[in-house]
Design an enzyme around this catalytic site. Structure first.
Site, short mmCIF file in Angstrom:
data_model
loop_
_atom_site.label_atom_id
_atom_site.label_comp_id
_atom_site.label_asym_id
_atom_site.label_seq_id
_atom_site.Cartn_x
_atom_site.Cartn_y
_atom_site.Cartn_z
N SER A 199 -1.48 42.49 -30.35
CA SER A 199 -2.92 42.60 -30.14
C SER A 199 -3.49 43.28 -31.38
CB SER A 199 -3.17 43.48 -28.91
OG SER A 199 -4.51 43.94 -28.86
N TYR B 167 -1.28 50.79 -23.29
CA TYR B 167 -1.40 49.45 -23.90
C TYR B 167 -1.28 49.54 -25.42
CZ TYR B 167 -3.33 44.70 -24.51
OH TYR B 167 -3.51 43.37 -24.84
P1 NAD Z 1 -3.53 36.96 -18.07
O1 NAD Z 1 -3.72 38.03 -17.06
O2 NAD Z 1 -4.41 35.77 -18.07
O3 NAD Z 1 -2.00 36.44 -18.02
C1 NAD Z 1 -0.94 37.33 -17.93
C2 NAD Z 1 0.21 36.63 -17.21
O4 NAD Z 1 1.34 37.52 -17.20
C3 NAD Z 1 -0.11 36.29 -15.75
O5 NAD Z 1 0.24 34.94 -15.47
C4 NAD Z 1 0.77 37.27 -14.96
O6 NAD Z 1 1.19 36.74 -13.70
C5 NAD Z 1 1.93 37.45 -15.92
N1 NAD Z 1 2.68 38.67 -15.66
C6 NAD Z 1 2.20 39.91 -15.39
N2 NAD Z 1 3.21 40.76 -15.17
C7 NAD Z 1 4.36 40.05 -15.31
C8 NAD Z 1 5.74 40.38 -15.19
N3 NAD Z 1 6.15 41.62 -14.87
N4 NAD Z 1 6.65 39.41 -15.42
C9 NAD Z 1 6.25 38.14 -15.73
N5 NAD Z 1 4.96 37.77 -15.82
C10 NAD Z 1 4.03 38.73 -15.61
O7 NAD Z 1 -3.60 37.73 -19.48
P2 NAD Z 1 -3.73 37.21 -20.98
O8 NAD Z 1 -5.01 37.72 -21.51
O9 NAD Z 1 -3.42 35.77 -21.09
O10 NAD Z 1 -2.58 38.09 -21.66
C11 NAD Z 1 -1.38 37.55 -22.16
C12 NAD Z 1 -0.86 38.46 -23.26
O11 NAD Z 1 -1.81 38.50 -24.32
C13 NAD Z 1 -0.66 39.91 -22.83
O12 NAD Z 1 0.51 40.44 -23.44
C14 NAD Z 1 -1.87 40.63 -23.40
O13 NAD Z 1 -1.65 41.99 -23.64
C15 NAD Z 1 -2.06 39.84 -24.68
N6 NAD Z 1 -3.39 39.95 -25.27
C16 NAD Z 1 -4.48 39.57 -24.56
C17 NAD Z 1 -5.74 39.68 -25.16
C18 NAD Z 1 -6.99 39.28 -24.43
O14 NAD Z 1 -8.07 39.65 -24.91
N7 NAD Z 1 -6.92 38.54 -23.33
C19 NAD Z 1 -5.85 40.18 -26.45
C20 NAD Z 1 -4.70 40.56 -27.14
C21 NAD Z 1 -3.47 40.43 -26.53
#
Ligand code: NAD
Length: 260
Positions: free
Chosen positions: A142, A155
């Site tokens: 991130s 985080y």
């Molecule tokens: P999201 O909530 O849409 O998806 C996250 C997924 O992870 C879900 O399907 C959930 O069921 C799964 N998950 C949660 N805990 C789990 C576990 N213990 N084992 C297996 N699966 C699990 O979120 P997102 O925004 O798509 O995030 C995905 C990644 O991207 C994360 O690592 C997040 O930190 C990172 N990220 C997101 C953003 C943003 O702005 N959305 C920015 C930077 C980084």
């Protein structure tokens, strides 16, 4: 940018960024494993990809559970015969100032992001080394792998930690042709972000609109969210890059929020 004949396991692929990466990978020719703690959503995503002509396998996996990860990776190898690409993407968010943060919530977040990245890396890297075909490991970092924001201590700590893990795996994997890179997105409109907008508004005593404009997108060059497609395009590029020339790197995709 071709992933033909490759097999990829993407954790957290039943939603948001991971789901889009799975779709981009299958369109680039890969067989994909949708590994997610949410079994129903993983199955739906795999079914949708299958109906579009892709080859997708749903695996129920809690990335913070050692045995669950080992069993899940074995299922992928039993079904597809190999794992060429791992995308360690599963993650959660928790909003609280340090003084109000419970140890349980600290540990839960660190376990999913860091234990999960370690456990999935170990299981896939062992296989990649033994198979002798090289591979690519992508970590979902991130902008918070590079800088901090208030209310996000576990985080920010976890995302910085992924940078260290990625660099070590890049060094250890090199002799086996396994590359490791970190993708660092800015804010992307997914359920993870949609959930924190009202939470931040309440904590900071401002409106949800202000959270978006004055916090999330304030330092971007154009006031725009990064999209899941932006992140997926970068993932395809990194996964299909052919040599160790591009390893141990962290690439920011954030509309200029963070410039290196
Ligand atoms: P999201 O909530 O849409 O998806 C996250 C997924 O992870 C879900 O399907 C959930 O069921 C799964 N998950 C949660 N805990 C789990 C576990 N213990 N084992 C297996 N699966 C699990 O979120 P997102 O925004 O798509 O995030 C995905 C990644 O991207 C994360 O690592 C997040 O930190 C990172 N990220 C997101 C953003 C943003 O702005 N959305 C920015 C930077 C980084």
């Amino acid at each position: 940018m071709n992933l033909k004949d490759k097999t990829a396991m993407i954790t957290g692929a039943a939603s948001g960024i991971g789901r889009e990466i799975a779709r981009a990978f299958y369109k680039a020719g890969a067989k994909v494993c949708i590994a997610d703690i949410s079994w129903e959503a993983a199955r739906t995503t795999a079914q949708e990809i299958g109906e579009e002509g892709g080859d997708a396998l749903a695996v129920a996996m809690d990335v913070s559970d050692e045995q669950g990860v080992e069993t899940g990776v074995q299922k992928v190898i039993a079904s597809f015969g190999r794992v060429d690409v791992l995308v360690s993407n599963a993650g959660i968010q928790h909003i609280a100032p340090v003084v109000d943060l419970s140890f349980a919530n600290w540990r839960r977040l660190i376990a999913i992001h860091l234990d999960g990245a370690f456990l999935t890396t170990r299981a896939c890297l062992r296989h990649m080394q033994a198979a002798g075909r090289g591979g690519s490991i992508l970590y979902m970092g991130s902008v918070h792998s590079k800088q901090a924001s208030p209310l996000k201590a576990p985080y920010v700590a976890a995302k910085h930690g992924l940078l260290g893990l990625c660099k070590v795996v890049a060094i250890e994997g090199a002799q086996f042709g396994v590359r490791a890179n970190l993708i660092c997105p800015g804010f992307v409109r997914t359920p993870l972000v949609d959930q924190q907008i009202p939470e931040q508004a309440t904590r900071l005593g401002i409106t949800e609109e202000e959270v978006i404009k004055k916090i999330m997108l304030k330092d971007t060059v154009d006031g725009e969210f990064t999209t899941t497609a932006d992140v997926a395009d970068l993932a395809v590029f990194l996964a299909s890059f052919p040599s160790n020339a591009l390893t141990g790197q962290s690439i920011v995709v954030s509309h200029g929020w963070h410039m290196q």
